[in-house]
Design a protein around this motif. Structure first.
Motif: not given
Length: 455
Positions: A46-48, A63, A94-95, A98, A125
């Motif tokens: 997720l980028g977080w 989120a 995502t961060k 997306r 995913e």
């Protein structure tokens, strides 16, 4: 100041290492929906980061989209009141903005008294998770319901797992074949199979299926079976480099299909030989030369020797042509006028009497005494040494028997069967016409009678 607890610190580091090394994203929420744990894989997906995630209440505003946040939190927190694990799908953000569909397993976290105090969720995913579940479902189906035999062979070339169909084809139980050398399971073909498996381990799977002729030890008939086999090399996805774990062997029995193909090829070859022989014989000026040429074409792949006996004016059999007694060679006329000294029970005389085809074989075993008896068996019938199988058919032309045609095989070849008899009769019709044309048929011979069958 609180005392230093080395064990507690060690446990915390171990837990952190386990969470950080997981292949799935993991987050944990307390009873109020506040994020308490967030591992490295969740950050990758997720980028977080953990610093950005831990301490937030729910997923809304960071989120997950507002329309998705409530549903995601509700599905995760519902696991607190459920028994065991729950599988659910929910959308996260995502961060970089997306929207991604996640598939996760969630379960309650309980205190020492068993009361739920939070929930954890391992997620990935959805398409990745579904691919994994499909792979697991495929594996289970292959080992439960597949019509093909499936055996997992370890790196030592011993079965490590097998499905029910493979056990039936190997004539043993699923548990009984595990860990045993392949030579213990196969009476014939073990070396060929091991060679194929070693090739797969070293080079990878062959580009096409392989037909292996094998004979399971549990098959009391001892018949060889043709198993169409496919191979895949199994490597571990967990290591930095692929590590060979063994080989997947998938196979099905195609013996009947191969037998049909072989019989079809044999029939095509034989009748092509007949066609070629007819064309070559048509160019011969001498009818006896044409008869010998017919036999030279017929012998290819069919028999080791051929003998032509004509009937003289007294109805006796006289050798008209034949192949050499020793090494294989062309069929040549003999020019003999002396009757062959056949005994009263000789297959050639039986064929004349029955106006049909007679098959015979020596039924001894492969020891020294049997070899001596086999030589005597051939000698008394005036056949070349080493003969073990004979087929005699009558030569008929213009409604009369003009002689006999004999085909002989050595001990290393199979018995003559009904298809062989039919082919021999086709050849005999051509040889009889040539023999009659050559004027070597001495008289009416044995009168034609209905065929009384074969022995």
């Amino acid at each position: 100041m609180q005392p230093f607890d080395a064990q507690s610190t060690s446990d915390e580091r171990l837990l952190a290492a386990l969470l950080g090394g997981m292949d799935a994203g993991l987050c944990a929420l307390d009873g109020d929906g506040v994020v308490t744990h967030w591992n490295a894989e969740a950050t990758r997906i997720l980028g977080w980061t953990a610093e950005e995630a831990i301490g937030r209440r729910g997923f809304g505003g960071w989120a997950a989209r507002p329309s998705d946040a409530g549903q995601a939190e509700q599905r995760l927190l519902a696991a607190m009141a459920a028994k065991g694990r729950r599988v659910s799908e929910f959308a996260l953000l995502t961060k970089d903005g997306r929207r991604v569909l996640m598939r996760g397993q969630s379960a309650a976290v309980r205190d020492a008294e068993g009361h739920p105090i939070g929930v954890y969720c391992a997620f990935a995913e959805a398409h990745t998770r579904i691919d994994l579940e499909r792979a697991l479902a495929l594996s289970e189906s292959l080992f439960d319901d597949a019509s093909w035999g499936v055996v997992v062979i370890d790196a030592d070339l011993r079965p490590a797992q097998a499905n029910a169909q493979a056990a039936r084809m190997l004539r043993t139980g699923r548990e009984a074949l595990l860990g045993r050398p392949l030579a213990d399971l196969l009476a014939q073909g073990a070396e060929e199979l091991e060679g194929a498996l070693q090739h797969v381990l070293a080079e990878g799977a062959p580009p096409a299926s392989v037909d292996l002729w094998l004979s399971p030890r549990g098959d009391t008939s001892g018949a060889r079976r043709c198993w169409r086999s496919g191979f895949v090399r199994l490597g571990s996805p967990m290591g930095e480099e692929p590590v060979p774990l063994g080989i997947g062997w998938l196979f099905s029995d195609v013996t009947a299909q191969k037998a049909t193909e072989q019989e079809g090829a044999r029939v095509r070859f034989r009748y092509q030989q007949l066609h070629r022989a007819d064309r070559a014989a048509a160019e011969c000026e001498d009818a006896m030369e044409a008869a010998c040429l017919q036999l030279d074409f017929a012998l290819a792949g069919f028999a080791d020797h051929a003998l032509v006996d004509r009937t003289d004016a007294a109805g006796r059999l006289v050798r008209a042509a034949g192949t050499p007694d020793g090494e294989a060679g062309p069929c040549l006329p003999t020019g003999s006028t002396i009757p062959v000294g056949y005994g009263h029970a000789h297959p050639a005389l039986q064929a004349l009497e029955r106006v049909g085809t007679v098959r015979t074989s020596f039924a001894g075993q492969g020891d020294a005494q049997a070899a001596a008896r086999s030589r005597e068996w051939a000698r008394t019938r005036h056949w070349p040494a080493g003969t073990a199988h004979g087929l005699v058919t009558v030569l008929r032309s213009r409604g009369r028997s003009v002689g006999t045609l004999t085909f002989l095989r050595a001990a290393g070849r199979p018995l003559f069967d009904r298809a062989d008899a039919a082919y021999a009769e086709e050849v005999a019709a051509r040889v009889a016409a040539a023999l009659d044309l050559a004027g070597l048929a001495g008289g009416a011979g044995a009168a034609g009678r209905p065929d009384e069958g074969e022995v």
